[in-house]
Design an enzyme around this catalytic site. Structure first.
Site, PDB file in Angstrom:
ATOM      1  N   LYS A  95       0.677  -1.289  -0.119  1.00 23.58           N
ATOM      2  CA  LYS A  95      -0.065   0.086  -0.178  1.00 23.58           C
ATOM      3  C   LYS A  95       0.850   1.302   0.099  1.00 23.58           C
ATOM      4  O   LYS A  95       0.395   2.160  -0.674  1.00 23.58           O
ATOM      5  CB  LYS A  95      -0.908   0.206   1.160  1.00 23.58           C
ATOM      6  CG  LYS A  95      -2.047  -0.755   0.993  1.00 23.58           C
ATOM      7  CD  LYS A  95      -3.265  -0.518   1.803  1.00 23.58           C
ATOM      8  CE  LYS A  95      -4.391  -1.283   1.804  1.00 23.58           C
ATOM      9  NZ  LYS A  95      -4.379  -2.655   2.073  1.00 23.58           N
ATOM     10  N   GLU A 117     -10.436   7.399   4.125  1.00 25.71           N
ATOM     11  CA  GLU A 117     -11.219   6.633   5.070  1.00 25.71           C
ATOM     12  C   GLU A 117     -10.377   5.328   5.193  1.00 25.71           C
ATOM     13  O   GLU A 117      -9.425   4.884   4.337  1.00 25.71           O
ATOM     14  CB  GLU A 117     -12.600   5.947   4.496  1.00 25.71           C
ATOM     15  CG  GLU A 117     -12.494   5.126   3.559  1.00 25.71           C
ATOM     16  CD  GLU A 117     -12.013   5.665   1.991  1.00 25.71           C
ATOM     17  OE1 GLU A 117     -12.231   7.088   1.918  1.00 25.71           O
ATOM     18  OE2 GLU A 117     -11.542   5.040   1.198  1.00 25.71           O
ATOM     19  N   SER A 383       1.722  -9.841  -1.294  1.00 27.56           N
ATOM     20  CA  SER A 383       1.298  -8.357  -0.795  1.00 27.56           C
ATOM     21  C   SER A 383       1.716  -7.694   0.418  1.00 27.56           C
ATOM     22  O   SER A 383       1.927  -6.670   0.498  1.00 27.56           O
ATOM     23  CB  SER A 383      -0.219  -8.119  -1.136  1.00 27.56           C
ATOM     24  OG  SER A 383      -0.780  -8.909  -0.479  1.00 27.56           O
TER      25      SER A 383
HETATM   26  C1  PLP Z   1      -5.085  -3.956   1.624  1.00 25.17           C
HETATM   27  C2  PLP Z   1      -4.603  -4.965   1.443  1.00 25.17           C
HETATM   28  C3  PLP Z   1      -4.888  -5.986   0.077  1.00 25.17           C
HETATM   29  C4  PLP Z   1      -5.985  -5.780  -0.578  1.00 25.17           C
HETATM   30  O1  PLP Z   1      -6.119  -4.496  -1.413  1.00 25.17           O
HETATM   31  P1  PLP Z   1      -5.807  -4.633  -2.878  1.00 25.17           P
HETATM   32  O2  PLP Z   1      -6.087  -3.281  -3.422  1.00 25.17           O
HETATM   33  O3  PLP Z   1      -6.641  -5.544  -3.407  1.00 25.17           O
HETATM   34  O4  PLP Z   1      -4.536  -4.959  -3.107  1.00 25.17           O
HETATM   35  C5  PLP Z   1      -3.909  -7.053  -0.096  1.00 25.17           C
HETATM   36  N1  PLP Z   1      -3.204  -7.374   0.939  1.00 25.17           N
HETATM   37  C6  PLP Z   1      -2.482  -6.687   1.926  1.00 25.17           C
HETATM   38  C7  PLP Z   1      -1.440  -7.005   2.361  1.00 25.17           C
HETATM   39  C8  PLP Z   1      -3.087  -5.459   1.931  1.00 25.17           C
HETATM   40  O5  PLP Z   1      -3.087  -4.625   3.204  1.00 25.17           O
END
Ligand code: PLP
Length: 403
Positions: A95, A117, A383
């Protein structure tokens, strides 16, 4: 020469096919036009791009590595599994890639504040981090129910200097927080920038956030090819909440003959309310300023959704995800809670990496893929890291004995 996919999507009104657009109240039209114009200019500005590159390298710690998960691959019996390690990006998830860029945009626009938000608080923490770096004020709207549930993230935001505004109406969760933040933004749009947390919202945010996240795919493609003597992966897999980490890694491979899988949370079951599989079960509709595929009640309202991973708990998806699915460029997969928890423990034990529950959905799906396609190579966007999830997991799913 034919334009690349990224250069030709979306169109200048922000549409990916029929999805996307900007459905906003008239009071915000000028503010969004300003953002759109500024982004158009800055995305071609040497100074802006050079500053962003320097931030990524020296502050965020990019490039994050691509790692061949040999133990995991052997365990699955064939398919070679690779991770793009966004868990090693500063703050532990992807993010920050778009938050730093959005805050840089705010600086170039001469804004004093960034606001947004947050649901579980992940976007709030990333944005508060970016605000601290740039010396901007930060205002985060958060439902009272979520504030209670996500205490550590609220404390992180406060330590980082952000103001957390509790939202007390309706269900007091994410949807009300969006409404509350939009309302507050209307009266401050000359001095503040609304910084959206995924590839969602009105144009130009789905395009802008995708472009800011595309660094993940650009790096991963280069790194993967270097590791494999010039080969591409057969498949790329990412979880989909709003779709930003998926669009980030997909961007690097979208013009290549590579299968792209977006994985949605099947939660506890297939009934409405038991999952957040928006692309799998949703219908076309407009919410939060854009047209996409969403889970709806019979009255056409956004449906209540559930996911074990709070970052995937959203009844819609970014318009580009809806478009790419509809034209057949991406394939939508799912993983349920049980498969996700199994993947969470497996990669912790086999690789020494505790993944976020969001990312564990992608891993769970990729494990099925690897078993079914023993000759293929699979690149997963990991992610985020799972530190935020450990208390919840061990309380609800006892630590297993063996692998
Ligand atoms: C917020 C988040 C997501 C989901 O958000 P996307 O916009 O779909 O990427 C996925 N993995 C992590 C670790 C997150 O913090």
């Amino acid at each position: 020469m034919e334009k690349s996919y990224l250069a030709s999507h979306p169109d200048e009104k922000g549409f990916f096919g029929t999805y996307g657009g900007a459905y906003i109240p008239p009071q915000l039209e000028a503010a969004f036009a300003e953002i759109n114009e500024a982004y158009d200019k800055l995305s071609k500005s040497y100074d802006f791009l050079a500053e962003l590159r320097a931030i990524r390298k020296h502050y965020q710690g990019r490039p994050t590595p691509v790692y061949y998960a040999k133990n995991m691959s052997d365990y699955c019996g064939g398919g070679r599994i690779y991770f793009k390690r966004e868990d090693l990006n500063h703050t532990g998830a992807h993010k920050l890639n778009h938050c730093m860029a959005e805050a840089l945009l705010a600086k170039y626009l001469g804004k004093k504040k960034i606001m947004a938000e947050t649901g579980a608080g992940q976007h709030g923490v990333a944005l508060a981090t970016a605000a601290a770096y740039f010396g901007l004020e930060c205002e985060i709207h958060m439902g009272e129910v979520d504030i209670e549930k996500e205490k550590p993230n609220v404390i992180r935001m406060q330590i980082l200097g952000a103001k957390v505004v509790p939202v007390t109406h309706g269900l007091k969760t994410l949807k009300e927080a969006v409404d509350s933040c939009f309302e507050a933004y209307i009266s401050q749009s000359d001095t503040a920038l609304y910084a959206i947390g995924s590839v969602v919202g009105p144009h130009p945010f789905p395009k802008m956030v995708r472009d800011f996240q595309s660094i993940v795919g650009i790096e991963a493609r280069e790194q993967f090819m270097e590791m494999t003597g010039g080969q591409l992966p057969d498949s790329v897999v990412a979880c989909v909440g709003g779709g930003s980490n998926a669009m980030g890694i997909f961007s690097g491979f979208i013009d290549d003959p590579v299968k792209l899988y977006g994985v949605e949370p099947m939660g506890k079951g297939t009934k409405l309310g038991e999952n957040a599989a928006s692309l799998t079960y949703g219908k076309d509709g407009i919410m939060h300023g854009f047209n996409s595929i969403m889970l709806q009640t019979e009255e056409g309202e956004p449906a209540p959704v559930y996911s074990i991973a709070s970052g995937l708990d959203y009844p819609s998806v970014g318009p580009e995800q809806a478009y790419l699915k509809t034209v057949g460029r991406t394939i939508v997969g799912t993983a349920n809670d049980e498969e996700t928890i199994d993947a969470f423990y497996k990669i912790s034990r086999l690789e020494g990496i505790i993944p976020a529950l969001e990312s564990s959905h992608a891993i769970a799906f990729a494990m099925k893929l690897a078993r079914e396609n023993p000759k293929e190579s699979i690149l997963i966007n990991l992610s985020g890291r799972g530190d935020k999830d450990i208390d919840f997991v061990v309380e609800n799913y006892p630590v297993p004995e063996g692998i």
